[in-house]
Design a protein around this motif. Sequence first.
Motif, PDB file in Angstrom:
ATOM      1  N   ASN A 121       0.801  -1.228   0.000  1.00  0.00           N
ATOM      2  CA  ASN A 121       0.000   0.000   0.000  1.00  0.00           C
ATOM      3  C   ASN A 121       0.831   1.273   0.000  1.00  0.00           C
ATOM      4  N   LEU A 122       2.153   1.128   0.016  1.00  0.00           N
ATOM      5  CA  LEU A 122       3.017   2.296   0.075  1.00  0.00           C
ATOM      6  C   LEU A 122       2.950   3.107  -1.218  1.00  0.00           C
ATOM      7  N   LYS A 123       2.823   4.409  -1.081  1.00  0.00           N
ATOM      8  CA  LYS A 123       2.795   5.307  -2.244  1.00  0.00           C
ATOM      9  C   LYS A 123       4.105   6.099  -2.273  1.00  0.00           C
ATOM     10  N   HIS A 124       4.981   5.695  -3.154  1.00  0.00           N
ATOM     11  CA  HIS A 124       6.258   6.377  -3.291  1.00  0.00           C
ATOM     12  C   HIS A 124       6.688   6.269  -4.746  1.00  0.00           C
ATOM     13  N   PRO A 125       7.137   7.367  -5.356  1.00  0.00           N
ATOM     14  CA  PRO A 125       7.409   7.374  -6.806  1.00  0.00           C
ATOM     15  C   PRO A 125       8.422   6.338  -7.273  1.00  0.00           C
ATOM     16  N   VAL A 126       9.376   5.975  -6.428  1.00  0.00           N
ATOM     17  CA  VAL A 126      10.416   5.023  -6.840  1.00  0.00           C
ATOM     18  C   VAL A 126      10.337   3.722  -6.040  1.00  0.00           C
ATOM     19  N   LEU A 127      10.258   3.857  -4.744  1.00  0.00           N
ATOM     20  CA  LEU A 127      10.344   2.695  -3.857  1.00  0.00           C
ATOM     21  C   LEU A 127       9.176   1.725  -4.041  1.00  0.00           C
ATOM     22  N   SER A 128       7.970   2.253  -4.282  1.00  0.00           N
ATOM     23  CA  SER A 128       6.786   1.390  -4.406  1.00  0.00           C
ATOM     24  C   SER A 128       6.947   0.363  -5.514  1.00  0.00           C
ATOM     25  N   LYS A 129       7.384   0.804  -6.683  1.00  0.00           N
ATOM     26  CA  LYS A 129       7.561  -0.114  -7.807  1.00  0.00           C
ATOM     27  C   LYS A 129       8.641  -1.142  -7.502  1.00  0.00           C
ATOM     28  N   GLN A 130       9.713  -0.692  -6.887  1.00  0.00           N
ATOM     29  CA  GLN A 130      10.806  -1.594  -6.553  1.00  0.00           C
ATOM     30  C   GLN A 130      10.340  -2.668  -5.568  1.00  0.00           C
ATOM     31  N   LEU A 131       9.539  -2.264  -4.586  1.00  0.00           N
ATOM     32  CA  LEU A 131       9.013  -3.217  -3.610  1.00  0.00           C
ATOM     33  C   LEU A 131       8.085  -4.227  -4.271  1.00  0.00           C
ATOM     34  N   HIS A 132       7.197  -3.743  -5.116  1.00  0.00           N
ATOM     35  CA  HIS A 132       6.238  -4.631  -5.798  1.00  0.00           C
ATOM     36  C   HIS A 132       6.959  -5.674  -6.644  1.00  0.00           C
ATOM     37  N   ASN A 133       8.051  -5.274  -7.274  1.00  0.00           N
ATOM     38  CA  ASN A 133       8.784  -6.189  -8.161  1.00  0.00           C
ATOM     39  C   ASN A 133       9.696  -7.162  -7.405  1.00  0.00           C
ATOM     40  N   CYS A 190      19.936  -8.465  -0.951  1.00  0.00           N
ATOM     41  CA  CYS A 190      18.568  -7.970  -0.865  1.00  0.00           C
ATOM     42  C   CYS A 190      18.409  -6.837  -1.868  1.00  0.00           C
ATOM     43  N   PRO A 191      17.345  -6.832  -2.670  1.00  0.00           N
ATOM     44  CA  PRO A 191      17.168  -5.793  -3.678  1.00  0.00           C
ATOM     45  C   PRO A 191      16.993  -4.394  -3.090  1.00  0.00           C
ATOM     46  N   MET A 192      16.730  -4.332  -1.786  1.00  0.00           N
ATOM     47  CA  MET A 192      16.574  -3.033  -1.129  1.00  0.00           C
ATOM     48  C   MET A 192      17.899  -2.467  -0.622  1.00  0.00           C
ATOM     49  N   LEU A 193      18.957  -3.258  -0.757  1.00  0.00           N
ATOM     50  CA  LEU A 193      20.261  -2.841  -0.230  1.00  0.00           C
ATOM     51  C   LEU A 193      20.991  -1.963  -1.236  1.00  0.00           C
ATOM     52  N   HIS A 194      21.342  -0.757  -0.820  1.00  0.00           N
ATOM     53  CA  HIS A 194      22.095   0.156  -1.677  1.00  0.00           C
ATOM     54  C   HIS A 194      23.559  -0.293  -1.761  1.00  0.00           C
ATOM     55  N   GLU A 195      24.235   0.149  -2.795  1.00  0.00           N
ATOM     56  CA  GLU A 195      25.660  -0.166  -2.947  1.00  0.00           C
ATOM     57  C   GLU A 195      26.479   0.362  -1.773  1.00  0.00           C
ATOM     58  N   SER A 196      25.969   1.386  -1.123  1.00  0.00           N
ATOM     59  CA  SER A 196      26.656   1.967   0.035  1.00  0.00           C
ATOM     60  C   SER A 196      26.617   1.045   1.249  1.00  0.00           C
ATOM     61  N   GLY A 197      25.759  -0.013   1.179  1.00  0.00           N
ATOM     62  CA  GLY A 197      25.606  -0.916   2.303  1.00  0.00           C
ATOM     63  C   GLY A 197      24.467  -0.531   3.218  1.00  0.00           C
ATOM     64  N   LEU A 198      23.719   0.516   2.855  1.00  0.00           N
ATOM     65  CA  LEU A 198      22.581   0.962   3.659  1.00  0.00           C
ATOM     66  C   LEU A 198      21.276   0.442   3.070  1.00  0.00           C
ATOM     67  N   CYS A 199      20.272   0.276   3.920  1.00  0.00           N
ATOM     68  CA  CYS A 199      18.967  -0.211   3.489  1.00  0.00           C
ATOM     69  C   CYS A 199      18.185   0.907   2.825  1.00  0.00           C
ATOM     70  N   GLY A 200      17.684   0.666   1.605  1.00  0.00           N
ATOM     71  CA  GLY A 200      16.935   1.682   0.872  1.00  0.00           C
ATOM     72  C   GLY A 200      15.617   2.018   1.534  1.00  0.00           C
ATOM     73  N   ILE A 201      14.992   1.045   2.183  1.00  0.00           N
ATOM     74  CA  ILE A 201      13.711   1.300   2.865  1.00  0.00           C
ATOM     75  C   ILE A 201      13.937   2.222   4.053  1.00  0.00           C
ATOM     76  N   GLN A 202      14.915   1.882   4.876  1.00  0.00           N
ATOM     77  CA  GLN A 202      15.190   2.705   6.051  1.00  0.00           C
ATOM     78  C   GLN A 202      15.625   4.112   5.646  1.00  0.00           C
TER      79      GLN A 202
END
Length: 411
Positions: free
Chosen positions: A43-55, A81-93
């Motif tokens: 149910n999250l509405k976010h221009p980038v993250l929502s699509k990434q989560l759904h996929n 994890c697809p949510m993990l940035h190259e920096s090593g940080l979590c994209g969701i957080q």
Amino acid sequence: MQRETLMPTYMKNFSCIGSACEDSCCVGWRVTLDKKTFKNYKNLKHPVLSKQLHNSMKRIKNETSSDSQYAYFVMDDKKRCPMLHESGLCGIQATVGEQMLSSTCTTYPRVINRVDNIYEMSAKLSCPEVARMVLLNPDGIEFEHTESDMNSAWGLRDDFLNSSKHENGENLFWDLRVFAIEIIQNRTLYLSDRLIFLGIFINKVQLLIDNGEYDKIKSVIEEYKIKLNNDEFVTSLSKIHSNPELQLRLVVELIQKRNDSGGEVPRYIECYVDMYKGFGIQKEDTFNLKELKITYQKNYNSYYVDFMEQYGFVLENYLVNYIFESLFPNVKNKDVFKQFTRMSVLYSMLRIHLVGIAGYHEGLSEEMMVKVIQSFARVVEHNMSYLNSITDLLQQNGLDTLAHVVSLLKE
């Protein structure tokens, strides 16, 4: 929320080191999602993250599905994890805040149990930062009873609500566990002899449980407290003969079995390969047990034993942490000796790893010890099907008796 909490004192100083971690918990593991988090992401509405989560999310649609294990992230081709940035940080957080993380991600590496109204908080040694804090403390693990801020999002692993119940011995849980830790922390004995003493004691307790004689367990605890300080009894432990052939054959088989089931953690694979090289094994499925015994003894005498004389507290701390976080011995399950056998096999597997690696590097260091134990804990201790198969394999081969477990432990 403030809760009455029992915890090892190292928990007061723990905090995740994030992108500085040398073995990210977001790589190599399947990240599970609870039902509430899955729906929040849907149910999250976010221009980038929502699509990434759904996929990236996939429902669990088999008998293992539950509200706490409802879905998971599909790892990328690098097992990340697809949510993990190259920096090593979590994209969701980083994008929508820590409060949007799943219970799994919020809780780890903490282990939260509840015994009656007291929460118990410890941590898994599969986390490198935890491993350093726990293993490298020469003074051993101490515990503190305090009021602690418990995050409501942290998942509860086990709920032991009736430790005062007399009918099936649950009221003896505290006495048994406190004495088990006392045994393992008794540094007047070699660590393997402490484990053997614990095994003899737990076997006696198991016999009483099997006969429904719970009322006799407290007197047995007192009996073995006296024996722990009895020089004659303690000396008898040193006279028990080891069985290196059984140790090597069984433990190497167990290690191979675990590796075959998929330990795709680079940090552990490095240790695994070093161990095999240290034993002079060229191929996993072909080794000469007689030659392996000779090499093992050489590595043990030349590189392992002197180091452990100084750093024996490392494996002591491993065992004490395991006893506390696993609620050992859990008398509710009525299989306390089986629980002890599992712990003994884990210890024996670790020792085989360390002796092999000591041979390959011609010595050990604090850094090596942490790397081996942390990566081993990550690959082995988080795989319940493997842990259950350990005791099943021993039982099938008639090796789950006190005599066989003692011969597995004896150095």
